[in-house]
Design an enzyme around this catalytic site. Structure first.
Site, PDB file in Angstrom:
ATOM      1  N   GLU A  71      -6.342 -11.709  53.197  1.00 39.74           N
ATOM      2  CA  GLU A  71      -6.308 -13.174  53.145  1.00 39.74           C
ATOM      3  C   GLU A  71      -4.956 -13.528  52.543  1.00 39.74           C
ATOM      4  O   GLU A  71      -4.728 -13.321  51.353  1.00 39.74           O
ATOM      5  CB  GLU A  71      -7.478 -13.702  52.299  1.00 39.74           C
ATOM      6  CG  GLU A  71      -7.747 -15.172  52.519  1.00 39.74           C
ATOM      7  CD  GLU A  71      -6.942 -16.048  51.587  1.00 39.74           C
ATOM      8  OE1 GLU A  71      -5.904 -16.583  52.056  1.00 39.74           O
ATOM      9  OE2 GLU A  71      -7.319 -16.191  50.425  1.00 39.74           O
TER      10      GLU A  71
ATOM     11  N   THR B  87       3.413  -8.948  50.757  1.00 42.17           N
ATOM     12  CA  THR B  87       2.699  -7.883  50.045  1.00 42.17           C
ATOM     13  C   THR B  87       1.530  -7.372  50.876  1.00 42.17           C
ATOM     14  O   THR B  87       1.274  -6.164  50.931  1.00 42.17           O
ATOM     15  CB  THR B  87       2.204  -8.386  48.683  1.00 42.17           C
ATOM     16  OG1 THR B  87       3.319  -8.860  47.925  1.00 42.17           O
ATOM     17  CG2 THR B  87       1.515  -7.273  47.914  1.00 42.17           C
TER      18      THR B  87
ATOM     19  N   CYS C 141      -3.620 -20.873  48.475  1.00 39.95           N
ATOM     20  CA  CYS C 141      -3.140 -20.446  49.792  1.00 39.95           C
ATOM     21  C   CYS C 141      -3.401 -21.507  50.845  1.00 39.95           C
ATOM     22  O   CYS C 141      -2.700 -21.567  51.860  1.00 39.95           O
ATOM     23  CB  CYS C 141      -3.802 -19.132  50.178  1.00 39.95           C
ATOM     24  SG  CYS C 141      -5.601 -19.185  50.103  1.00 39.95           S
TER      25      CYS C 141
ATOM     26  N   GLU D 118       6.141 -20.477  52.209  1.00 42.84           N
ATOM     27  CA  GLU D 118       5.106 -20.859  51.242  1.00 42.84           C
ATOM     28  C   GLU D 118       5.720 -21.004  49.845  1.00 42.84           C
ATOM     29  O   GLU D 118       6.227 -20.042  49.281  1.00 42.84           O
ATOM     30  CB  GLU D 118       3.989 -19.817  51.217  1.00 42.84           C
ATOM     31  CG  GLU D 118       2.818 -20.235  50.357  1.00 42.84           C
ATOM     32  CD  GLU D 118       1.664 -19.241  50.439  1.00 42.84           C
ATOM     33  OE1 GLU D 118       0.509 -19.689  50.472  1.00 42.84           O
ATOM     34  OE2 GLU D 118       1.927 -18.029  50.455  1.00 42.84           O
TER      35      GLU D 118
ATOM     36  N   LYS E  10      -8.634  -4.805  41.155  1.00 41.00           N
ATOM     37  CA  LYS E  10      -7.344  -4.812  40.477  1.00 41.00           C
ATOM     38  C   LYS E  10      -6.843  -6.247  40.466  1.00 41.00           C
ATOM     39  O   LYS E  10      -6.305  -6.760  41.446  1.00 41.00           O
ATOM     40  CB  LYS E  10      -6.344  -3.902  41.201  1.00 41.00           C
ATOM     41  CG  LYS E  10      -5.242  -3.325  40.305  1.00 41.00           C
ATOM     42  CD  LYS E  10      -4.264  -4.342  39.746  1.00 41.00           C
ATOM     43  CE  LYS E  10      -3.250  -4.773  40.780  1.00 41.00           C
ATOM     44  NZ  LYS E  10      -2.208  -5.713  40.168  1.00 41.00           N
TER      45      LYS E  10
END
Length: 498
Positions: free
Chosen positions: A256, A238, A290, A391, A181
């Site tokens: 991750e 999330t 990331c 972040e 997805k």
């Protein structure tokens, strides 16, 4: 739907070896970040589409040839798939650029590197071996690794095909089936990749892609009772939510997640090389990785001189059209993220950080319409400021001075994240000591943002669970079964065990 939809490419999902329309007939616009205009429609999937995909993948695992296939045959299919990706790399790169705004030069390089994941795990497929245990009972005891079943991979918008492959290659090599997805903003390249699946030789239902919003199709995938593994790359918030959903059925999970990675420059470093590494670490991919080195820690004795070099180098970076091979910094991938990054710049200023460079849209004609933000450098940042703790996921660098290695370690580790870190020094003893003490899943010394299919990747603390790449990557998609074969002449006392 608007009248303009008629001119847009209408894409389909790939489920059970077929191209299918969304069950509810709804579509989403996917937007080119360079022009800020939609260019295609992707299916807006629902729980019904998730159920269809999971059942197709489950059937392929339980009844199809994939589960009975010898690992060496699966390896040949994976290897062939890598070859097809390589042959179609330029077309896949062009779609990726149009969908997420990454540089064409970077995407061509990245997608030509992706086949290595399929080749590497093809090489591991027939080397998944069990163990005979030195049993202390009258029995032969051995264990065998086995696939989990249906796996779901949920990938973000910053590097769709690369992050898809980090999950798909080991999952398939281990004998599982998979449903990907992609992010709703960047689904086109994953769907385009599925045009190669049949030619590679994958049986129907083994490799599937469904699209849409996380709540509408992602969560139904995660909570589906036939799914046995969920792999997610994205934000920590999330990831934690999906982790809690998967826990209801005790599913295996690999996460991750986010980072706020320190890039540490010591006074004895080659400062010119360190400047290049810092720029690549935060402004490469427009800061949308990331592992971005978003916290720059510079030893105080060279702090001002290093920032002068850094600003001079950054000022020369070409911002603009990502399809121009001379461009070095492209747009932010979508409007939501664009607004978020600008919001963090405002927060940094309000908290007292000094804006040294950037902070707004470039004054260039070709950047007028797209989601562009200048590379941005702040100094005077304290490690307790939001700009140093949260972040941003954009081209925004926070600079913090330090005096000695102890202080550098303390600042670097004072974070809820632990994904990556960089160290720039000519003292290898210091470098090794730093690598031992930094709380991060990857530590780069005199380099930054290197990644390989051979080397495990993942995070400490809130940056993730599990590892991708290398031998550790395939273990995430296997479970161990112990087998006992009695060598006793008669069954021992059945009322006494042990």
């Amino acid at each position: 739907m608007s009248d303009g939809h008629a001119a847009l490419d209408r894409l389909k999902m790939y489920v059970g070896g077929e191209w299918v329309e969304p069950a509810q007939g709804d579509y989403l616009e996917t937007v080119d970040p360079f022009t800020a205009r939609p260019w295609a429609l992707v299916p807006r999937g629902s729980a019904a589409d998730a159920d269809r995909a999971v059942k197709a993948a489950h059937k392929a695992f339980k009844e199809g040839p994939w589960g009975r296939m010898h690992p060496s045959e699966r390896a040949r299919i994976l290897y062939r798939f890598g070859e097809l990706i390589e042959a179609n790399a330029d077309a896949l790169a062009a779609t990726e650029v149009r969908d997420n705004g990454r540089l064409l030069a970077e995407m061509r390089h990245q997608i030509r590197y992706i086949p290595n994941w399929y080749r590497y795990y093809a090489g591991l497929a027939d080397k998944i071996e069990g163990v005979v245990h030195p049993c202390d009972k009258p029995a032969l005891s051995f264990s065998r690794p086995e696939p989990l079943g249906v796996c779901v991979g949920i990938v973000p918008w910053n590097a769709p095909l690369l992050l898809l492959s980090l999950k798909a290659a080991p999952a398939l090599a281990a004998g599982n089936t998979i449903i990907i997805k992609p992010a709703e903003h960047t689904s086109a390249s994953a769907l385009q990749l599925m045009t190669l699946v049949e030619d590679a030789g994958f049986p129907p239902g083994v490799f599937n892609v469904v699209t849409g919003f996380g709540k509408e199709i992602g969560e139904p995938l995660v909570t589906h009772p036939l799914v046995r593994h969920v792999g997610f790359t994205g934000s920590t918030a999330t990831g934690a939510h999906l982790y809690s959903l998967a826990a209801r059925d005790v599913k295996r999970v690999s996460l991750e997640l986010g980072g706020k990675s320190p890039n540490i420059v010591f006074a004895d470093a080659d400062l010119d090389n360190a400047v290049r590494g810092v720029v690549g670490g935060i402004f490469g991919a427009t800061g949308q990785t990331c592992i971005a080195g978003s916290r720059l820690l510079v030893q105080r004795s060279v702090h001002d001189r290093f920032l002068e070099k850094l600003i001079d180098f950054t000022r020369k970076a070409r911002v603009g059209d990502p399809t121009n091979l001379e461009t070095q910094i492209g747009p932010i991938a979508n409007r939501m993220q664009y607004d978020k990054v600008l919001g963090y710049i405002d927060i940094a200023v309000s908290e007292g950080a000094e804006l040294l460079y950037g902070g707004c849209r470039p004054e260039l004609a070709e950047c007028r319409d797209g989601f562009f933000i200048q590379p941005t450098i702040f100094s005077g940042v304290r490690n307790d400021m939001r700009i140093a703790r949260e972040e941003v996921f954009g081209p925004v660098l926070s600079t913090i001075p330090f005096d000695d290695p102890e202080e550098a370690v303390a600042i670097a580790n004072d974070s809820e994240f632990g994904l990556a870190a960089g160290v720039w020094t000519s003292d290898m003893q210091l470098a090794i000591r730093m690598s031992e003490r930094l709380e991060a899943g990857s530590v780069w010394i005199n380099t930054y943002r290197d990644i390989s299919y051979t080397t495990p990747f993942g995070g400490y603390k809130k940056s993730g669970i599990g590892r991708e790449n290398g031998v550790e990557g395939i273990r995430e998609y296997l479970q161990t079964k112990a087998v006992w074969i009695s060598t006793a002449s008669e069954v021992p006392n059945p009322f006494v065990i042990g």
